[in-house]
Design a protein around this motif. Sequence first.
Motif, PDB file in Angstrom:
ATOM      1  N   TYR A   1     -12.609 -42.440 -36.980  1.00 34.13           N
ATOM      2  CA  TYR A   1     -12.796 -41.158 -37.662  1.00 34.13           C
ATOM      3  C   TYR A   1     -11.554 -40.857 -38.488  1.00 34.13           C
ATOM      4  O   TYR A   1     -10.441 -41.096 -38.021  1.00 34.13           O
ATOM      5  CB  TYR A   1     -13.025 -40.051 -36.624  1.00 34.13           C
ATOM      6  CG  TYR A   1     -13.253 -38.682 -37.232  1.00 34.13           C
ATOM      7  CD1 TYR A   1     -14.529 -38.276 -37.610  1.00 34.13           C
ATOM      8  CD2 TYR A   1     -12.188 -37.822 -37.455  1.00 34.13           C
ATOM      9  CE1 TYR A   1     -14.729 -37.033 -38.182  1.00 34.13           C
ATOM     10  CE2 TYR A   1     -12.388 -36.584 -38.035  1.00 34.13           C
ATOM     11  CZ  TYR A   1     -13.656 -36.190 -38.391  1.00 34.13           C
ATOM     12  OH  TYR A   1     -13.860 -34.955 -38.970  1.00 34.13           O
TER      13      TYR A   1
ATOM     14  N   LEU B   1      -5.025 -42.897 -33.641  1.00 34.68           N
ATOM     15  CA  LEU B   1      -6.361 -42.316 -33.747  1.00 34.68           C
ATOM     16  C   LEU B   1      -6.571 -41.172 -32.757  1.00 34.68           C
ATOM     17  O   LEU B   1      -5.948 -41.129 -31.695  1.00 34.68           O
ATOM     18  CB  LEU B   1      -7.424 -43.386 -33.504  1.00 34.68           C
ATOM     19  CG  LEU B   1      -7.341 -44.663 -34.338  1.00 34.68           C
ATOM     20  CD1 LEU B   1      -8.524 -45.564 -34.027  1.00 34.68           C
ATOM     21  CD2 LEU B   1      -7.267 -44.363 -35.818  1.00 34.68           C
ATOM     22  N   GLY B   2      -7.490 -40.292 -33.116  1.00 38.89           N
ATOM     23  CA  GLY B   2      -7.927 -39.234 -32.211  1.00 38.89           C
ATOM     24  C   GLY B   2      -9.290 -39.550 -31.635  1.00 38.89           C
ATOM     25  O   GLY B   2     -10.088 -38.655 -31.352  1.00 38.89           O
ATOM     26  N   SER B   3      -9.559 -40.838 -31.422  1.00 45.99           N
ATOM     27  CA  SER B   3     -10.841 -41.313 -30.883  1.00 45.99           C
ATOM     28  C   SER B   3     -10.638 -42.735 -30.398  1.00 45.99           C
ATOM     29  O   SER B   3      -9.579 -43.335 -30.624  1.00 45.99           O
ATOM     30  CB  SER B   3     -11.926 -41.287 -31.968  1.00 45.99           C
ATOM     31  OG  SER B   3     -11.573 -42.155 -33.039  1.00 45.99           O
TER      32      SER B   3
ATOM     33  N   PRO C   1     -14.660 -38.972 -31.273  1.00 44.11           N
ATOM     34  CA  PRO C   1     -13.657 -37.950 -31.571  1.00 44.11           C
ATOM     35  C   PRO C   1     -14.091 -36.579 -31.054  1.00 44.11           C
ATOM     36  O   PRO C   1     -15.270 -36.229 -31.113  1.00 44.11           O
ATOM     37  CB  PRO C   1     -13.583 -37.967 -33.109  1.00 44.11           C
ATOM     38  CG  PRO C   1     -14.899 -38.520 -33.555  1.00 44.11           C
ATOM     39  CD  PRO C   1     -15.310 -39.493 -32.498  1.00 44.11           C
TER      40      PRO C   1
ATOM     41  N   ARG D   1      -3.122 -36.120 -29.808  1.00 44.18           N
ATOM     42  CA  ARG D   1      -2.584 -37.381 -30.330  1.00 44.18           C
ATOM     43  C   ARG D   1      -1.348 -37.150 -31.184  1.00 44.18           C
ATOM     44  O   ARG D   1      -0.568 -38.073 -31.447  1.00 44.18           O
ATOM     45  CB  ARG D   1      -3.658 -38.162 -31.089  1.00 44.18           C
ATOM     46  CG  ARG D   1      -4.157 -37.569 -32.387  1.00 44.18           C
ATOM     47  CD  ARG D   1      -3.321 -38.004 -33.581  1.00 44.18           C
ATOM     48  NE  ARG D   1      -3.661 -37.167 -34.734  1.00 44.18           N
ATOM     49  CZ  ARG D   1      -4.576 -37.500 -35.634  1.00 44.18           C
ATOM     50  NH1 ARG D   1      -5.229 -38.602 -35.539  1.00 44.18           N
ATOM     51  NH2 ARG D   1      -4.811 -36.681 -36.647  1.00 44.18           N
TER      52      ARG D   1
ATOM     53  N   SER E   1      -4.588 -46.088 -29.996  1.00 40.42           N
ATOM     54  CA  SER E   1      -5.319 -44.948 -29.439  1.00 40.42           C
ATOM     55  C   SER E   1      -5.008 -44.835 -27.949  1.00 40.42           C
ATOM     56  O   SER E   1      -4.846 -45.849 -27.270  1.00 40.42           O
ATOM     57  CB  SER E   1      -6.827 -45.109 -29.631  1.00 40.42           C
ATOM     58  OG  SER E   1      -7.524 -44.020 -29.025  1.00 40.42           O
TER      59      SER E   1
ATOM     60  N   TYR F   1      -8.830 -33.703 -29.154  1.00 44.41           N
ATOM     61  CA  TYR F   1      -8.113 -34.967 -29.121  1.00 44.41           C
ATOM     62  C   TYR F   1      -7.010 -35.022 -30.175  1.00 44.41           C
ATOM     63  O   TYR F   1      -5.981 -35.668 -29.966  1.00 44.41           O
ATOM     64  CB  TYR F   1      -9.066 -36.138 -29.376  1.00 44.41           C
ATOM     65  CG  TYR F   1      -9.983 -36.496 -28.235  1.00 44.41           C
ATOM     66  CD1 TYR F   1      -9.984 -35.786 -27.034  1.00 44.41           C
ATOM     67  CD2 TYR F   1     -10.862 -37.563 -28.347  1.00 44.41           C
ATOM     68  CE1 TYR F   1     -10.842 -36.127 -26.003  1.00 44.41           C
ATOM     69  CE2 TYR F   1     -11.715 -37.914 -27.319  1.00 44.41           C
ATOM     70  CZ  TYR F   1     -11.705 -37.186 -26.151  1.00 44.41           C
ATOM     71  OH  TYR F   1     -12.552 -37.540 -25.128  1.00 44.41           O
ATOM     72  N   PHE F   2      -7.244 -34.385 -31.317  1.00 44.14           N
ATOM     73  CA  PHE F   2      -6.317 -34.535 -32.436  1.00 44.14           C
ATOM     74  C   PHE F   2      -4.984 -33.828 -32.207  1.00 44.14           C
ATOM     75  O   PHE F   2      -3.922 -34.427 -32.460  1.00 44.14           O
ATOM     76  CB  PHE F   2      -6.994 -34.090 -33.734  1.00 44.14           C
ATOM     77  CG  PHE F   2      -8.157 -34.970 -34.088  1.00 44.14           C
ATOM     78  CD1 PHE F   2      -7.967 -36.180 -34.734  1.00 44.14           C
ATOM     79  CD2 PHE F   2      -9.453 -34.619 -33.719  1.00 44.14           C
ATOM     80  CE1 PHE F   2      -9.030 -37.017 -35.024  1.00 44.14           C
ATOM     81  CE2 PHE F   2     -10.534 -35.444 -34.002  1.00 44.14           C
ATOM     82  CZ  PHE F   2     -10.320 -36.651 -34.659  1.00 44.14           C
TER      83      PHE F   2
END
Length: 292
Positions: A182, A174-176, A209, A217, A201, A213-214
């Motif tokens: 998300y 995850l990016g959160s 999010p 990750r 995560s 972050y994305f």
Amino acid sequence: MSTIRERLLHLHYLYGDNYAMIQKLLSVDPTLAKIYDMSLLELELYTPLSPSKASKLHHYLQTTSISALQSHLHYHHITYITIYDEEYPPLLKEIPDPPHVLYLQGNSSLLCHPRTLSVVGTRSPTQYAYNGLETLIKQLEPEKWVIVSGLAVGVDTFAHTLAVKHGHATIAVLGSGFEHIYPAANRSLATYIRQHHLLVSEYPPYCPPKRWYFPKRNRIISGLSRGTLIVEAKARSGSLITADCALDQGREVFALPGPITSPYSCGTHYLIQQGAKLVHSVDDITSEFSLS
């Protein structure tokens, strides 16, 4: 008395999205034990923190407890692994900037599975992408592979659902934090993966999010995997960031070729031109690995 892994968790809850800050504090206090006994003035003098950041850290350490954080995680069925733990995935530990802490929901044993393949691509895939990816995943030996992706809409969703459909395990990175799954469209999928596979995560559960972050990750997606497959990608695509991460980590990069008339072939064809392996059948992937 707390352990280094517990102190790292404690610190990570404050600086979970600031890898550099944790590295700085580890450089001056490798066990993270001394900072607990420092006065505010000592934090300002002996750490690389500004007065305002030193004040924030001092207040945090004095007013929050490690046991309370652990209880919160346990209540929400969240486990964690630190870079100091034997269970930390060895492939991920090899990358240049491995996460200090991983938060987990589900089957954590999947992190150290010997056969891991990450799959990423565009958020607006064509039917060709679905058909091509299904053909490849069907050809993998059932129950002996873990498909890693990022829970995004599009190719990531295809990767997770096709893995489950054809008898493989899957990991969603995850990016959160877990309290902010998300995208919303994949919350049901996340629940299923949490119950039967694994959610991962590097962000504490409370983190919503954020755009940056994305890309961060993506290094975990590729870092958990022996190779990364790009299915469809435009010339400027986040999937190419994952491919770059894989290359920086010394991992294999594979690309599914597509029609020259499709803009979603531009990114994959570029990767092939740069040396990524063209994938025509799953043997083009498995032949790169020693799978005893």
